[in-house]
Design an enzyme around this catalytic site. Structure first.
Site: not given
Ligand code: NAP
Ligand code: G4F
Length: 324
Positions: A151, A129, A127, A155
């Site tokens: 987190y 992050e 990520t 990661k």
């Molecule tokens: P998400 O919607 O939060 O999905 C997370 C998944 O992990 C869910 O299926 C959850 O299962 C499963 N999980 C949680 N705890 C677990 C455990 N103990 N054992 C097995 N599975 C477990 O996340 P996403 O947005 O699809 O992201 C997918 C991956 O990419 C994650 O690793 C995230 O950190 C990474 N990532 C995401 C972004 C982004 O912007 N979306 C960016 C960079 C990296 P349940 O449904 O049962 O809770």
């Molecule tokens: O949507 P966010 O919670 O995403 P964040 O923290 O960037 O993390 C996501 O992206 C990562 C990749 O860079 C992934 F690895 C991670 O698993 C996840 O998918 O917050 C985005 C931004 C932050 O700066 C936060 O402080 O939005 C700001 N924010 C402002 N108000 C808020 C809020 N975020 C959340 N969730 N809720 C608020 O009310």
């Protein structure tokens, strides 16, 4: 010829659901790690119409023996490790759980692959992050890391374990350093979906205001449907490697709100209330990815603009809230 077989951890999450659909469309047999919960976690697979096409295996990233059984049952040639406690905000409240699932979970999955089929190709969901307090204005594969949350730290451990297994055991283990990606399947706790859901509720008279934290934070947001193709492409390369996946455009949360509210004829300033409750102990102020390597080596490019993405999400939430 027998179908290729893939195992996805996190199959019930946003990316897992899109990736499962992507692989099914390519003719793969898809197996998913299903960590049992008391609530319905299959709604995303249902939304994409693939609930009955994915074989769910009861397992958990913290339970190595169950992951070994998943590898044995699935006979997977490709393993996508997407499972994680993925919400940055919660990682300060649950740092140990986050470390166990998001960090140690990676080495558990790598070990299961090494024990059952070392030749299986492995994808790790790293990520942006990990860049945290950014060390360069535009982050690429060579930018030094500086994570800012439990987190991000977990990661980074998983990322280096993936690199280490590649270098130590010759495993085909790749790490995708993905910048934020969103969709109508995004969890409601993340800011884009929190905003688009609120826009729909406010427009339809079911909510009065939207409370947010730091709306001056900037993110490089893309569409999850585009990003799962990059994951698959990484595992089709002859040599495993690490890739930044991003759009190369960064936008404030404030401007994202402006786009979402104005799509339904509203002004975000009339509804958004700043609530310090949503500030983080340490913030990642800005992220901006350089996807040049992915473009050159994988032929991958983001194809959805932030505006298109937010309109897609608002429209989906309008339809859903209207049905409620
Ligand atoms: P998400 O919607 O939060 O999905 C997370 C998944 O992990 C869910 O299926 C959850 O299962 C499963 N999980 C949680 N705890 C677990 C455990 N103990 N054992 C097995 N599975 C477990 O996340 P996403 O947005 O699809 O992201 C997918 C991956 O990419 C994650 O690793 C995230 O950190 C990474 N990532 C995401 C972004 C982004 O912007 N979306 C960016 C960079 C990296 P349940 O449904 O049962 O809770
Ligand atoms: O949507 P966010 O919670 O995403 P964040 O923290 O960037 O993390 C996501 O992206 C990562 C990749 O860079 C992934 F690895 C991670 O698993 C996840 O998918 O917050 C985005 C931004 C932050 O700066 C936060 O402080 O939005 C700001 N924010 C402002 N108000 C808020 C809020 N975020 C959340 N969730 N809720 C608020 O009310």
């Amino acid at each position: 010829m027998k179908n290729k077989s893939a195992l996805i951890t996190g199959v019930t999450g946003q990316d897992g659901a899109y990736l499962a659909k992507h692989l099914l469309d390519k003719g793969y047999s898809v197996f998913g790690v299903h960590a049992r919960r008391s609530t319905d976690t299959l709604w995303r697979l249902r939304y994409l119409g693939i609930e009955d096409q994915v074989t769910l295996l009861s397992s958990d990233l913290t339970d190595l023996s169950s992951l070994v059984r998943c590898m044995e049952t699935s006979q997977a040639q490709e393993v996508y490790n997407l499972g994680a406690q993925s919400f940055v905000g919660s990682s300060w409240d649950q740092p140990i759980l986050t470390s166990n699932v998001t960090g140690t979970g990676v080495v558990n999955m790598l070990e299961a692959v090494r024990m059952v089929n070392k030749d299986a190709r492995f994808y790790q969901a790293s990520t942006s992050e990990m860049f945290g307090l950014i060390q360069e204005p535009m982050q690429s594969e060579s930018t030094p890391f500086y994570p800012r949350s439990p987190y991000g730290v977990a990661k980074l451990f998983g990322h280096w374990m993936t690199v280490n297994y590649r270098e130590s055991f010759g495993m085909h283990a790749s790490s995708g350093i993905l910048f934020n990606h969103e969709s109508p399947l995004r969890g409601i706790e993340f800011v884009t979906r929190k905003v688009t859901d609120a826009v729909a509720r406010i427009k339809l008279g079911k909510q009065k205001e939207l409370r947010l934290g730091n709306i001056d934070a900037k993110r490089d947001w893309g569409f999850a449907g585009d990003y799962v193709d990059a994951m698959w492409l990484m595992l089709q390369q002859d040599v495993a490697d690490d890739y930044v996946i991003a759009t190369g455009v960064t936008t404030t949360v404030r401007d994202m709100c402006r786009i979402a509210f104005s799509h339904v004829g509203l002004n975000y300033e009339d509804y958004v209330v700043i609530d310090p409750k949503f500030y983080r102990p340490a913030e990642v102020d800005v992220l901006l990815g350089n996807p040049a390597k992915a473009q050159k080596q994988l032929g991958w490019k983001a194809s959805t603009s932030l505006e298109q993405l937010i309109l897609m999400m608002v429209d989906a939430d309008m339809a859903r809230v209207a049905r409620e």
